[in-house]
Design a protein around this motif. Structure first.
Motif, mmCIF file in Angstrom:
data_model
loop_
_atom_site.group_PDB
_atom_site.id
_atom_site.type_symbol
_atom_site.label_atom_id
_atom_site.label_comp_id
_atom_site.label_asym_id
_atom_site.label_seq_id
_atom_site.Cartn_x
_atom_site.Cartn_y
_atom_site.Cartn_z
ATOM 1 N N ASN A 1 87.958 55.263 -39.064
ATOM 2 C CA ASN A 1 86.575 54.948 -39.422
ATOM 3 C C ASN A 1 85.839 56.163 -39.990
ATOM 4 O OD1 ASN A 1 87.086 52.331 -38.521
ATOM 5 N ND2 ASN A 1 86.481 52.856 -36.447
ATOM 6 N N GLU A 2 86.505 56.820 -40.950
ATOM 7 C CA GLU A 2 85.939 57.915 -41.736
ATOM 8 C C GLU A 2 85.708 59.215 -40.968
ATOM 9 O OE1 GLU A 2 82.670 56.664 -44.184
ATOM 10 O OE2 GLU A 2 83.704 54.851 -44.794
ATOM 11 N N ALA A 3 86.418 59.406 -39.850
ATOM 12 C CA ALA A 3 86.350 60.664 -39.106
ATOM 13 C C ALA A 3 87.750 60.974 -38.584
ATOM 14 C CB ALA A 3 85.377 60.553 -37.938
ATOM 15 N N TYR A 4 88.074 62.248 -38.471
ATOM 16 C CA TYR A 4 89.372 62.617 -37.921
ATOM 17 C C TYR A 4 89.496 62.032 -36.516
ATOM 18 C CZ TYR A 4 90.406 65.799 -41.732
ATOM 19 O OH TYR A 4 90.669 66.329 -42.969
ATOM 20 N N ALA A 5 90.648 61.425 -36.241
ATOM 21 C CA ALA A 5 90.882 60.814 -34.928
ATOM 22 C C ALA A 5 91.498 61.835 -33.980
ATOM 23 C CB ALA A 5 91.811 59.614 -35.076
ATOM 24 N N LEU A 6 90.960 61.914 -32.792
ATOM 25 C CA LEU A 6 91.561 62.732 -31.743
ATOM 26 C C LEU A 6 92.763 61.966 -31.184
ATOM 27 C CD1 LEU A 6 88.318 63.893 -29.925
ATOM 28 C CD2 LEU A 6 89.725 65.189 -31.543
ATOM 29 N N PRO A 7 93.800 62.673 -30.720
ATOM 30 C CA PRO A 7 95.008 61.994 -30.256
ATOM 31 C C PRO A 7 94.760 60.930 -29.183
ATOM 32 C CG PRO A 7 95.414 64.338 -30.455
ATOM 33 C CD PRO A 7 93.937 64.125 -30.684
ATOM 34 N N GLY A 8 93.794 61.147 -28.313
ATOM 35 C CA GLY A 8 93.538 60.217 -27.217
ATOM 36 C C GLY A 8 92.583 59.079 -27.528
ATOM 37 N N GLU A 9 92.081 59.019 -28.758
ATOM 38 C CA GLU A 9 91.150 57.936 -29.122
ATOM 39 C C GLU A 9 91.859 56.589 -29.105
ATOM 40 O OE1 GLU A 9 88.566 58.176 -32.568
ATOM 41 O OE2 GLU A 9 88.679 60.365 -32.445
ATOM 42 N N ILE A 10 91.228 55.624 -28.489
ATOM 43 C CA ILE A 10 91.777 54.267 -28.445
ATOM 44 C C ILE A 10 91.442 53.549 -29.745
ATOM 45 C CG2 ILE A 10 91.657 52.031 -27.282
ATOM 46 C CD1 ILE A 10 91.119 53.587 -24.679
ATOM 47 N N LEU A 11 92.464 52.950 -30.347
ATOM 48 C CA LEU A 11 92.284 52.203 -31.585
ATOM 49 C C LEU A 11 91.762 50.805 -31.284
ATOM 50 C CD1 LEU A 11 95.649 53.184 -33.305
ATOM 51 C CD2 LEU A 11 93.421 54.304 -33.508
ATOM 52 N N GLU A 12 90.964 50.290 -32.179
ATOM 53 C CA GLU A 12 90.402 48.951 -32.050
ATOM 54 C C GLU A 12 90.829 48.110 -33.246
ATOM 55 O OE1 GLU A 12 88.617 47.952 -29.467
ATOM 56 O OE2 GLU A 12 88.375 49.923 -28.533
ATOM 57 N N ALA A 13 90.990 46.816 -33.038
ATOM 58 C CA ALA A 13 91.283 45.917 -34.148
ATOM 59 C C ALA A 13 90.184 46.075 -35.193
ATOM 60 C CB ALA A 13 91.358 44.479 -33.657
#
Length: 81
Positions: free
Chosen positions: A56-68
């Motif tokens: 969503n237009e920002a670098y994702a941290l490894p622990g971020e939970i993905l959403e549909a």
């Protein structure tokens, strides 16, 4: 239950994989899980060693939970000076 994500690619990642690529992960998967599955499904991606994932237009941290419905992008390493 699982979720299928469409992952956009650019530059060297697009040359290796095309775009978009589909990845199916269990619900509640994290950005690190996406990275690991990408490397399993597309071994050529390992040549980009330090690729990043944006969510969503920002670098994702490894622990971020993905959403549909997340907008996911592989960002290849950039070099230059």
């Amino acid at each position: 239950m699982s979720v299928t994500y469409q992952v956009q690619t650019f530059a060297a990642a697009r040359e290796l994989l095309g775009s978009p690529v589909s990845i199916t992960l269990p619900r509640g998967a994290k950005a690190r899980d996406l990275r690991q599955q990408l490397l399993v499904d597309f071994p050529a991606l390992a040549t980009l060693k330090d690729f990043a994932i944006a969510r969503n237009e920002a670098y994702a941290l490894p622990g971020e939970i993905l959403e549909a419905g997340d907008e996911l992008v592989i960002i290849p390493p950039v070099s230059g000076g």
